[in-house]
Write a protein that holds these residues in place. Structure first.
Motif, mmCIF file in Angstrom:
data_model
loop_
_atom_site.group_PDB
_atom_site.id
_atom_site.type_symbol
_atom_site.label_atom_id
_atom_site.label_comp_id
_atom_site.label_asym_id
_atom_site.label_seq_id
_atom_site.Cartn_x
_atom_site.Cartn_y
_atom_site.Cartn_z
ATOM 1 N N VAL A 34 -41.668 19.473 -2.907
ATOM 2 C CA VAL A 34 -40.257 19.157 -2.704
ATOM 3 C C VAL A 34 -39.946 17.852 -3.432
ATOM 4 O O VAL A 34 -40.820 17.013 -3.622
ATOM 5 C CB VAL A 34 -39.858 19.015 -1.209
ATOM 6 C CG1 VAL A 34 -39.994 20.321 -0.474
ATOM 7 C CG2 VAL A 34 -40.630 17.929 -0.522
ATOM 8 N N THR A 35 -38.702 17.711 -3.821
ATOM 9 C CA THR A 35 -38.242 16.465 -4.430
ATOM 10 C C THR A 35 -37.749 15.544 -3.317
ATOM 11 O O THR A 35 -37.496 15.998 -2.192
ATOM 12 C CB THR A 35 -37.076 16.723 -5.407
ATOM 13 O OG1 THR A 35 -35.948 17.172 -4.649
ATOM 14 C CG2 THR A 35 -37.449 17.752 -6.476
ATOM 15 N N GLN A 38 -34.516 16.973 -1.995
ATOM 16 C CA GLN A 38 -34.727 18.141 -1.148
ATOM 17 C C GLN A 38 -35.298 17.729 0.214
ATOM 18 O O GLN A 38 -34.906 18.272 1.244
ATOM 19 C CB GLN A 38 -35.660 19.132 -1.839
ATOM 20 C CG GLN A 38 -35.016 19.781 -3.047
ATOM 21 C CD GLN A 38 -36.016 20.517 -3.918
ATOM 22 O OE1 GLN A 38 -37.225 20.296 -3.852
ATOM 23 N NE2 GLN A 38 -35.502 21.398 -4.755
ATOM 24 N N PHE A 39 -36.198 16.758 0.212
ATOM 25 C CA PHE A 39 -36.746 16.250 1.472
ATOM 26 C C PHE A 39 -35.616 15.709 2.346
ATOM 27 O O PHE A 39 -35.552 16.000 3.536
ATOM 28 C CB PHE A 39 -37.788 15.158 1.192
ATOM 29 C CG PHE A 39 -38.349 14.547 2.439
ATOM 30 C CD1 PHE A 39 -39.396 15.158 3.121
ATOM 31 C CD2 PHE A 39 -37.833 13.361 2.935
ATOM 32 C CE1 PHE A 39 -39.910 14.603 4.294
ATOM 33 C CE2 PHE A 39 -38.346 12.796 4.097
ATOM 34 C CZ PHE A 39 -39.392 13.423 4.771
ATOM 35 N N LEU A 74 -34.375 25.570 -2.539
ATOM 36 C CA LEU A 74 -34.568 25.616 -1.090
ATOM 37 C C LEU A 74 -34.117 26.962 -0.532
ATOM 38 O O LEU A 74 -34.778 27.538 0.341
ATOM 39 C CB LEU A 74 -33.809 24.471 -0.407
ATOM 40 C CG LEU A 74 -34.240 23.050 -0.781
ATOM 41 C CD1 LEU A 74 -33.316 22.015 -0.145
ATOM 42 C CD2 LEU A 74 -35.685 22.801 -0.400
ATOM 43 N N ARG A 103 -42.399 23.363 6.038
ATOM 44 C CA ARG A 103 -42.507 22.597 4.787
ATOM 45 C C ARG A 103 -42.157 21.138 5.024
ATOM 46 O O ARG A 103 -42.789 20.239 4.497
ATOM 47 C CB ARG A 103 -41.605 23.203 3.722
ATOM 48 C CG ARG A 103 -41.628 22.481 2.381
ATOM 49 C CD ARG A 103 -42.928 22.674 1.598
ATOM 50 N NE ARG A 103 -43.161 24.048 1.308
ATOM 51 C CZ ARG A 103 -42.708 24.686 0.229
ATOM 52 N NH1 ARG A 103 -42.015 24.039 -0.675
ATOM 53 N NH2 ARG A 103 -42.959 25.961 0.060
ATOM 54 N N ALA A 107 -44.376 17.984 4.305
ATOM 55 C CA ALA A 107 -43.866 16.937 3.426
ATOM 56 C C ALA A 107 -43.827 15.579 4.125
ATOM 57 O O ALA A 107 -43.969 14.539 3.467
ATOM 58 C CB ALA A 107 -42.470 17.306 2.920
#
Length: 144
Positions: A34-35, A38-39, A74, A103, A107
């Motif tokens: 994830v970027t 996105q996180f 996503l 996820r 993360a």
């Protein structure tokens, strides 16, 4: 009097620091695929009620086009879902799926490592002060 040089350019300084810090978080979060953006989206959606695209864009302080670009993977990977808003309109409400929660949990370990690295290098009290000032800046500037 302001002079036109990078040392006196608030925007340049903020963007340069943001890029540098983003690279640190990208390095860690890439392990969870994830970027940082996105996180943050996953984290916001975990907090509570479903959000429309407009509401999420406002929370993230992003324009719709940039948000759509971050949402595509996503949605494609089933980490978030778009559900009808229940009011008979075509608006979708974005929700975090079970896969998205899993996820995000994965993360989180990598985010904590990035957070720890940043605070080790910058100092925990300085990091806390920086966060407070940046959030204050966001609030104060957005009022105008």
């Amino acid at each position: 009097m302001h002079t036109n040089s990078p040392e006196n350019d608030d925007c340049f300084a903020i963007r340069q620091a943001a890029r540098h810090i983003s690279q640190l978080y990208e390095r860690h979060l890439s392990e969870a695929e994830v970027t940082p953006t996105q996180f943050s989206i996953l984290t916001v959606l975990r907090r509570g009620a479903p959000l429309t695209m407009l509401e999420l864009a406002q929370v993230m302080v992003m324009d719709r086009t940039t948000l759509v670009r971050a949402l595509r993977p996503l949605l494609r990977n089933g980490l978030i879902a778009g559900e009808p808003d229940g009011q008979g309109t075509r608006r979708l409400q974005l929700v975090l799926t079970q896969s998205g929660r899993a996820r995000l949990d994965q993360a989180m370990t990598h985010w904590l490592a990035a957070q720890d690295e940043f605070e080790r290098k910058f100092g925990p009290q300085q990091a806390a002060l920086l966060r407070r000032e940046l959030f204050r800046l966001t609030r104060d500037v957005s009022k105008t």
